[in-house]
Scaffold this motif. Structure first.
Motif, PDB file in Angstrom:
ATOM      1  N   GLN A 619       0.818  -1.218   0.000  1.00  0.00           N
ATOM      2  CA  GLN A 619       0.000   0.000   0.000  1.00  0.00           C
ATOM      3  C   GLN A 619       0.853   1.270   0.000  1.00  0.00           C
ATOM      4  OE1 GLN A 619      -2.447  -0.382   3.463  1.00  0.00           O
ATOM      5  NE2 GLN A 619      -3.768  -1.987   2.591  1.00  0.00           N
ATOM      6  N   LEU A 620       1.975   1.254   0.724  1.00  0.00           N
ATOM      7  CA  LEU A 620       2.813   2.448   0.853  1.00  0.00           C
ATOM      8  C   LEU A 620       3.615   2.766  -0.403  1.00  0.00           C
ATOM      9  CD1 LEU A 620       4.158   2.075   4.505  1.00  0.00           C
ATOM     10  CD2 LEU A 620       2.454   3.706   3.669  1.00  0.00           C
ATOM     11  N   VAL A 621       3.916   1.752  -1.212  1.00  0.00           N
ATOM     12  CA  VAL A 621       4.736   1.990  -2.411  1.00  0.00           C
ATOM     13  C   VAL A 621       4.078   2.989  -3.358  1.00  0.00           C
ATOM     14  CG1 VAL A 621       5.635   0.909  -4.508  1.00  0.00           C
ATOM     15  CG2 VAL A 621       6.045  -0.153  -2.293  1.00  0.00           C
ATOM     16  N   PRO A 622       2.812   2.829  -3.781  1.00  0.00           N
ATOM     17  CA  PRO A 622       2.207   3.830  -4.685  1.00  0.00           C
ATOM     18  C   PRO A 622       2.041   5.201  -4.006  1.00  0.00           C
ATOM     19  CG  PRO A 622       0.562   2.219  -3.980  1.00  0.00           C
ATOM     20  CD  PRO A 622       1.885   1.680  -3.549  1.00  0.00           C
ATOM     21  N   HIS A 623       1.783   5.198  -2.701  1.00  0.00           N
ATOM     22  CA  HIS A 623       1.697   6.483  -1.994  1.00  0.00           C
ATOM     23  C   HIS A 623       3.034   7.219  -2.032  1.00  0.00           C
ATOM     24  CE1 HIS A 623       0.398   9.447   0.909  1.00  0.00           C
ATOM     25  NE2 HIS A 623       1.494   9.195   1.630  1.00  0.00           N
ATOM     26  N   ARG A 624       4.125   6.437  -1.888  1.00  0.00           N
ATOM     27  CA  ARG A 624       5.457   7.044  -1.992  1.00  0.00           C
ATOM     28  C   ARG A 624       5.707   7.567  -3.395  1.00  0.00           C
ATOM     29  NH1 ARG A 624       9.185   8.970   1.696  1.00  0.00           N
ATOM     30  NH2 ARG A 624      11.329   8.669   0.973  1.00  0.00           N
ATOM     31  N   ASP A 625       5.258   6.811  -4.383  1.00  0.00           N
ATOM     32  CA  ASP A 625       5.395   7.278  -5.773  1.00  0.00           C
ATOM     33  C   ASP A 625       4.728   8.645  -5.951  1.00  0.00           C
ATOM     34  OD1 ASP A 625       5.070   3.963  -7.211  1.00  0.00           O
ATOM     35  OD2 ASP A 625       6.856   5.144  -6.755  1.00  0.00           O
ATOM     36  N   GLN A 626       3.503   8.765  -5.440  1.00  0.00           N
ATOM     37  CA  GLN A 626       2.758  10.016  -5.585  1.00  0.00           C
ATOM     38  C   GLN A 626       3.467  11.178  -4.887  1.00  0.00           C
ATOM     39  OE1 GLN A 626      -1.236   9.796  -4.144  1.00  0.00           O
ATOM     40  NE2 GLN A 626      -1.668  11.973  -4.529  1.00  0.00           N
ATOM     41  N   THR A 627       3.952  10.909  -3.654  1.00  0.00           N
ATOM     42  CA  THR A 627       4.632  11.961  -2.900  1.00  0.00           C
ATOM     43  C   THR A 627       5.877  12.464  -3.636  1.00  0.00           C
ATOM     44  OG1 THR A 627       3.845  11.008  -0.835  1.00  0.00           O
ATOM     45  CG2 THR A 627       5.688  12.547  -0.686  1.00  0.00           C
ATOM     46  N   LEU A 628       6.652  11.522  -4.171  1.00  0.00           N
ATOM     47  CA  LEU A 628       7.871  11.898  -4.900  1.00  0.00           C
ATOM     48  C   LEU A 628       7.540  12.684  -6.166  1.00  0.00           C
ATOM     49  CD1 LEU A 628       9.971   8.620  -4.494  1.00  0.00           C
ATOM     50  CD2 LEU A 628      10.388  10.818  -3.375  1.00  0.00           C
ATOM     51  N   GLN A 629       6.495  12.276  -6.880  1.00  0.00           N
ATOM     52  CA  GLN A 629       6.128  12.985  -8.102  1.00  0.00           C
ATOM     53  C   GLN A 629       5.639  14.407  -7.798  1.00  0.00           C
ATOM     54  OE1 GLN A 629       6.685  12.085 -11.229  1.00  0.00           O
ATOM     55  NE2 GLN A 629       7.702  10.237 -10.401  1.00  0.00           N
ATOM     56  N   GLU A 630       4.893  14.549  -6.685  1.00  0.00           N
ATOM     57  CA  GLU A 630       4.459  15.891  -6.294  1.00  0.00           C
ATOM     58  C   GLU A 630       5.654  16.776  -5.968  1.00  0.00           C
ATOM     59  OE1 GLU A 630       0.141  14.632  -4.312  1.00  0.00           O
ATOM     60  OE2 GLU A 630       1.846  15.182  -3.040  1.00  0.00           O
ATOM     61  N   GLU A 631       6.643  16.213  -5.260  1.00  0.00           N
ATOM     62  CA  GLU A 631       7.843  17.004  -4.945  1.00  0.00           C
ATOM     63  C   GLU A 631       8.628  17.341  -6.205  1.00  0.00           C
ATOM     64  OE1 GLU A 631      10.513  19.219  -2.899  1.00  0.00           O
ATOM     65  OE2 GLU A 631       8.577  18.422  -2.239  1.00  0.00           O
ATOM     66  N   LEU A 632       8.663  16.375  -7.176  1.00  0.00           N
ATOM     67  CA  LEU A 632       9.332  16.641  -8.450  1.00  0.00           C
ATOM     68  C   LEU A 632       8.664  17.820  -9.159  1.00  0.00           C
ATOM     69  CD1 LEU A 632      11.367  15.935 -10.670  1.00  0.00           C
ATOM     70  CD2 LEU A 632       9.686  14.283 -11.561  1.00  0.00           C
ATOM     71  N   ALA A 633       7.326  17.835  -9.154  1.00  0.00           N
ATOM     72  CA  ALA A 633       6.609  18.949  -9.787  1.00  0.00           C
ATOM     73  C   ALA A 633       6.942  20.271  -9.100  1.00  0.00           C
ATOM     74  CB  ALA A 633       5.100  18.678  -9.749  1.00  0.00           C
ATOM     75  N   ARG A 634       7.030  20.266  -7.744  1.00  0.00           N
ATOM     76  CA  ARG A 634       7.366  21.497  -7.014  1.00  0.00           C
ATOM     77  C   ARG A 634       8.769  21.985  -7.361  1.00  0.00           C
ATOM     78  NH1 ARG A 634       9.263  23.646  -2.144  1.00  0.00           N
ATOM     79  NH2 ARG A 634      10.329  21.741  -1.564  1.00  0.00           N
ATOM     80  N   GLN A 635       9.726  21.050  -7.442  1.00  0.00           N
ATOM     81  CA  GLN A 635      11.093  21.444  -7.795  1.00  0.00           C
ATOM     82  C   GLN A 635      11.176  21.958  -9.226  1.00  0.00           C
ATOM     83  OE1 GLN A 635      13.625  21.809  -5.825  1.00  0.00           O
ATOM     84  NE2 GLN A 635      12.358  21.145  -4.085  1.00  0.00           N
ATOM     85  N   GLN A 636      10.364  21.362 -10.119  1.00  0.00           N
ATOM     86  CA  GLN A 636      10.338  21.875 -11.498  1.00  0.00           C
ATOM     87  C   GLN A 636       9.779  23.295 -11.535  1.00  0.00           C
ATOM     88  OE1 GLN A 636       8.042  18.787 -13.374  1.00  0.00           O
ATOM     89  NE2 GLN A 636       9.856  17.573 -13.957  1.00  0.00           N
ATOM     90  N   ALA A 637       8.741  23.549 -10.708  1.00  0.00           N
ATOM     91  CA  ALA A 637       8.220  24.922 -10.624  1.00  0.00           C
ATOM     92  C   ALA A 637       9.282  25.870 -10.083  1.00  0.00           C
ATOM     93  CB  ALA A 637       6.969  24.942  -9.734  1.00  0.00           C
ATOM     94  N   ASN A 638      10.042  25.428  -9.060  1.00  0.00           N
ATOM     95  CA  ASN A 638      11.136  26.253  -8.515  1.00  0.00           C
ATOM     96  C   ASN A 638      12.185  26.519  -9.582  1.00  0.00           C
ATOM     97  OD1 ASN A 638       9.834  26.221  -6.103  1.00  0.00           O
ATOM     98  ND2 ASN A 638      11.206  24.782  -5.082  1.00  0.00           N
ATOM     99  N   GLU A 639      12.469  25.508 -10.414  1.00  0.00           N
ATOM    100  CA  GLU A 639      13.474  25.697 -11.473  1.00  0.00           C
ATOM    101  C   GLU A 639      13.001  26.745 -12.477  1.00  0.00           C
ATOM    102  OE1 GLU A 639      17.078  24.957 -13.490  1.00  0.00           O
ATOM    103  OE2 GLU A 639      16.355  24.593 -11.462  1.00  0.00           O
TER     104      GLU A 639
END
Length: 897
Positions: A619-639
């Motif tokens: 159950q935690l694996v897909p939740h971790r995937d989502q969290t990482l992708q959201e952070e990736l989107a935030r870092q892309q916005a920062n870039e």
């Protein structure tokens, strides 16, 4: 016999001589008017008296004007007396040609003084032509008595008329508009005398209805006390509808020359008024500078303690409020003070320039309020300000890190405390004392599994201790509770270690009694425990909080997560193997009819525990995937924010540098006039003002970056602080450069320097300005002076340096260079000139009275002198005497003359 005729530029009725320069106004000399007996009588009497007033200085006079000048001898003598020059030696013969020759010598002398004669020759004078003789004498009077009269911008007749109007303006019943009917009642003549010698006439007793009495009073007083002979008859003037203008002008001009000394007093008064006006304006500028400097220094004094306050806040929100307060200070409160500082420097430079141009001593502000003092205070403010912003950002990073570590500590401590719950009671049990051999062996295996589990938890305890230590090092505000909890965990861990060792010792003592062991339970326990620990670690990692500041960092976490997911198939095989052991136990029990107690004697873990934890991991694996992708989107916005800021900063930074260089080039350019430089600078100033919108937009992008907690930007070398400093330097540079050019224009106009001279000075200065920074070192300045022909010794050069560098800064500016090059030819008032002017007003006395000041000066300047002059204490002092010598010296910063 031939006669000498002198051609004229302007001809008046073909009968009189006159000058091109000052006879144009005499168009009313009409030939027909000469036929008027009344005018002819007035002119004969007036001109005869005027000639005798000068001839008596040579011990002679004339009786009949048309006869006594016929031989030319007294005419030549008259010209010598009134001009102070020697004429050619006269012919001594009595023949007609001798007389004509003498008259021609007189006429040639008149022509040599710029008089172009009209249709007159010596024969008319020798023949006793009255009209020609009167015209010649009138020309002489105009040339030597009236032409040189000058009042303001007028001269000759207009100048004399303006002088009369000025002097008689305050008197009742006097309105001088011409030189005929305005003088018939005699009041104008009496007013002229009373204005300069009030002791000679009681003007208040004169009556307008007594013109003859007024005229005779004026004639008698002028002849007795002013040495002006009586040239007119009161009855002729009163009884003539329009008195002869030339007779009146001749007589009035004698008053002008008699009162020439009074004109000097008026000139002296004007000079004093000018000097006092300059001094009052300079005092006002000094007071304004002191006020502005005090206010700016007080603001800096109040601001620095606020910026020096480095007491950290305990929460991120509180520190964010501090950062917002600092942004308001930079955007709202500081910019007006930057403008005030720049304006203060401009006012100071302008004041010093005005003081130099008016030959006044340099302005020295109050202690602590020099431009250098303000610059040092401002420098201290900016240093504290820079340190404060760095401290704010550092504190925000620290608090962010602290929040992350504190949450991580809580999670790990909670997991550990959950795991250790009941462990002490378990290890303290003595169940092995009544257990069977099989049960003892089971307990032994169970204990070994526990020890494996205990060893596996060692890393977690070490991590908890490391996090607690870092929280202490970062000065966490709730470090006491963290330390207390960490200490409890460590103490419990030591207790668990001690209890574990004691239980092992007890089990080993009875191990020999226990030989039966269930290998399957043991194998399950051994494999299930590590796998369970692995799942615990996986769950912990999948739930672990993280903080990143770049795309690369989040990509690294995503890569690690992908690597973890790649291990899941192998872990699933291990899970199936462990569950297979449990299935094998069930199979054996069923095969051999073994009744199981339902519990594995070697571990508390069951196959259900493994299954449930495995489901939790899945159950935690897909939740971790989502969290990482959201952070990736935030870092892309920062870039994107970084690139957006960098794109503007990489344009604005070079633009500011280019403008600085262009301003520098304009300030040293000699191809055009100073006005051209000023126009170029004003255009640049407008361009800079128009460019402010780009700076504001960049400030907005910078605020977004700070709000997103972005602390680095690899796409540009420019920071917002660089842009701010460059912008402020650009504003200051353009303002200072404009002020320097304005001062150069002021210096050029005040000292009469041509544009070519200014260009030569600028070319010489630029040639020796080796650093191209608008300033010369003393050695370069010495070389420049030598190249211009100065023979300099050490003492002379040291004296010059005190003039061009009074503050001992070690450099010579272009303004100081211009001041020095023009200092020797400057035409400015001096203390000695002011003393001489006061001496005239005081009638050569060593002191001046309050009444004299109020009579000769305008009210404002008079009261200014009275309030500042000290009491005169000389031997000739009288009551109310004031010392104008020390007052004049104080105006120019000199000791008493």
């Amino acid at each position: 016999m031939s006669t000498t005729h002198i051609e004229t530029h302007v001809q008046y009725n073909h009968s009189y001589m006159m000058t091109e320069d000052y006879m144009a106004q005499e168009e009313d000399w009409d030939r027909d008017l000469l036929l008027d007996p009344a005018w002819e009588k007035q002119q004969r009497k007036t001109f005869t008296a005027w000639c005798n007033s000068h001839l008596r200085k040579a011990g002679t006079q004339i009786e009949n004007i048309e006869d006594d000048f016929r031989n030319g001898l007294k005419l030549m003598l008259l010209l010598e007396v009134i001009s102070g020059e020697r004429l050619p030696k006269p012919d001594k013969g009595k023949m007609r040609f001798h007389k004509i020759a003498n008259v021609n010598k007189a006429l040639d002398f008149i022509a040599s003084k710029g008089v172009k004669l009209v249709s007159i020759g010596a024969e008319e004078i020798v023949d006793g032509n009255l009209k020609m003789t009167l015209g010649m004498i009138w020309t002489i009077i105009l040339r030597f008595a009236i032409q040189d009269i000058s009042v303001e911008e007028t001269s000759a007749k207009e100048g004399l008329l303006l002088w009369c109007q000025r002097k008689t303006a305050p008197y009742r019943n006097v309105n001088v508009q011409n030189f005929h009917i305005s003088w018939k009642d005699g009041l104008a003549l009496c007013a002229l005398i009373h204005r300069h010698r009030p002791d000679l006439i009681d003007y208040a007793k004169l009556r307008k209805d007594d013109p003859i009495g007024n005229l005779n009073t004026a004639f008698e007083v002028a002849e007795k006390y002013l040495d002006i002979p009586k040239m007119l008859d009161a009855e002729d003037i009163v009884n003539t509808p329009k008195p002869d203008e030339k007779a009146i002008m001749t007589y009035v001009s004698c008053f002008y020359h008699a009162f020439a000394g009074a004109e000097q007093a008026e000139t002296a008064a004007n000079r004093i008024c000018k000097v006092l006006a300059v001094n009052q304006e300079n005092e006002k500028l000094m007071q304004e500078y002191e006020k502005l400097a005090s206010e700016l220094l007080e603001w800096i004094r109040r601001t620095i303690p606020w910026l020096e306050n480095r007491v950290p806040e305990k929460s991120m929100s509180a520190m964010q409020r501090k950062l917002e307060d600092f942004r308001d200070y930079r955007r709202v409160h500081k910019p007006p003070r930057v403008q005030e500082k720049c304006q203060l420097e401009i006012n100071f430079n302008t004041l010093q320039t005005k003081l130099r141009l008016s030959n006044r001593p340099a302005f020295m502000p109050s202690e602590g309020k020099m431009v250098s003092d303000i610059a040092n205070a401002w420098k201290g403010l900016e240093q504290v300000e820079k340190g404060y912003e760095e401290w704010l950002l550092t504190e925000i990073r620290r608090l962010e890190r602290l929040d992350h570590l504190a949450e991580k500590f809580k999670q790990k401590a909670t997991l550990h405390e959950t795991w250790t719950r009941g462990k002490e009671e378990m290890l303290s049990q003595k169940d092995y004392e009544s257990a069977s051999l099989y049960e003892i062996r089971a307990l032994m295996r169970k204990h070994e599994a526990f020890e494996s589990d205990l060893a596996a938890h060692q890393d977690r305890v070490e991590q908890i201790a490391a996090i607690a230590q870092e929280l202490n090092e970062l000065d966490y505000h709730d470090a006491a509770s963290v330390n207390s909890r960490c200490q409890a965990i460590c103490d419990q861990w030591d207790t668990l270690g001690t209890l574990t060792q004691k239980r092992r010792d007890a089990l080993e003592r009875v191990e020999k009694l226990l030989e039966t062991i269930d290998q399957l339970y043991l194998e399950f326990a051994k494999r299930a425990a590590p796998f369970n620990n692995w799942m615990d670690g996986a769950i912990e990692d999948l739930q672990d909080m993280f903080i990143v500041h770049s795309i690369e960092e989040i990509q690294s976490l995503i890569t690690a997560h992908e690597q973890f997911k790649a291990t899941l198939p192998e872990a699933d095989k291990e899970r199936m193997a462990i569950l297979g052991i449990q299935n094998e136990i069930q199979k054996i029990a069923q095969t051999y009819g073994i009744k199981l107690s339902g519990l594995n004697p070697y571990t508390n873990l069951s196959h259900l525990d493994i299954a449930n934890k495995w489901d939790r991991v899945k159950q935690l694996v897909p939740h971790r995937d989502q969290t990482l992708q959201e952070e990736l989107a935030r870092q892309q916005a920062n870039e994107r924010l970084r690139r957006q800021f960098a794109a503007q900063a990489n344009i604005i930074g070079p633009w500011i540098q280019t403008k600085m260089e262009e301003i520098g080039h304009i300030s040293v350019d000699i191809s055009g006039s100073l006005e051209d430089q000023m126009n170029h600078l004003k255009q640049h100033e407008q361009n800079i003002i128009n460019y402010k919108a780009n700076i504001d937009k960049l400030e907005g992008d910078h605020q977004l970056i700070q709000e997103a907690l972005i602390f680095d930007n690899k796409h540009t070398s420019y920071t917002m602080e660089h842009i701010r400093v460059g912008w402020e330097q650009l504003l200051t540079t353009i303002a200072r450069t404009i002020n320097e050019v304005e001062n150069q224009i002021l210096t050029r106009d005040a000292k009469g320097i041509s544009q070519e001279q200014m260009n030569e000075f600028r070319a010489s200065f630029n040639h020796f300005d080796r650093k191209r920074n608008g300033m010369m070192d003393p050695d370069d300045f010495r070389a420049c002076l030598i190249s211009m022909g100065y023979d300099l010794g050490e003492v002379e050069f040291a004296r010059i340096m005190t003039l061009v560098d009074p503050n001992n800064t070690g450099v010579v500016t272009f303004q100081a260079f211009i001041d020095f090059m023009t200092r020797e030819t400057a035409e400015t008032d001096t203390a000695e000139q002011v003393v001489a002017s006061f001496k005239i007003l005081a009638s050569d006395k060593n002191y001046i009275t309050i009444e004299e000041l109020r009579r000769e000066l305008p009210p404002e300047q008079a009261e200014y002198c009275i309030s500042r002059m000290t009491k005169y204490t000389g031997a000739d002092a009288v009551s109310g005497a004031l010392d104008y010598v020390s007052f004049s010296s104080a105006l120019y910063g000199e000791s008493d003359l």
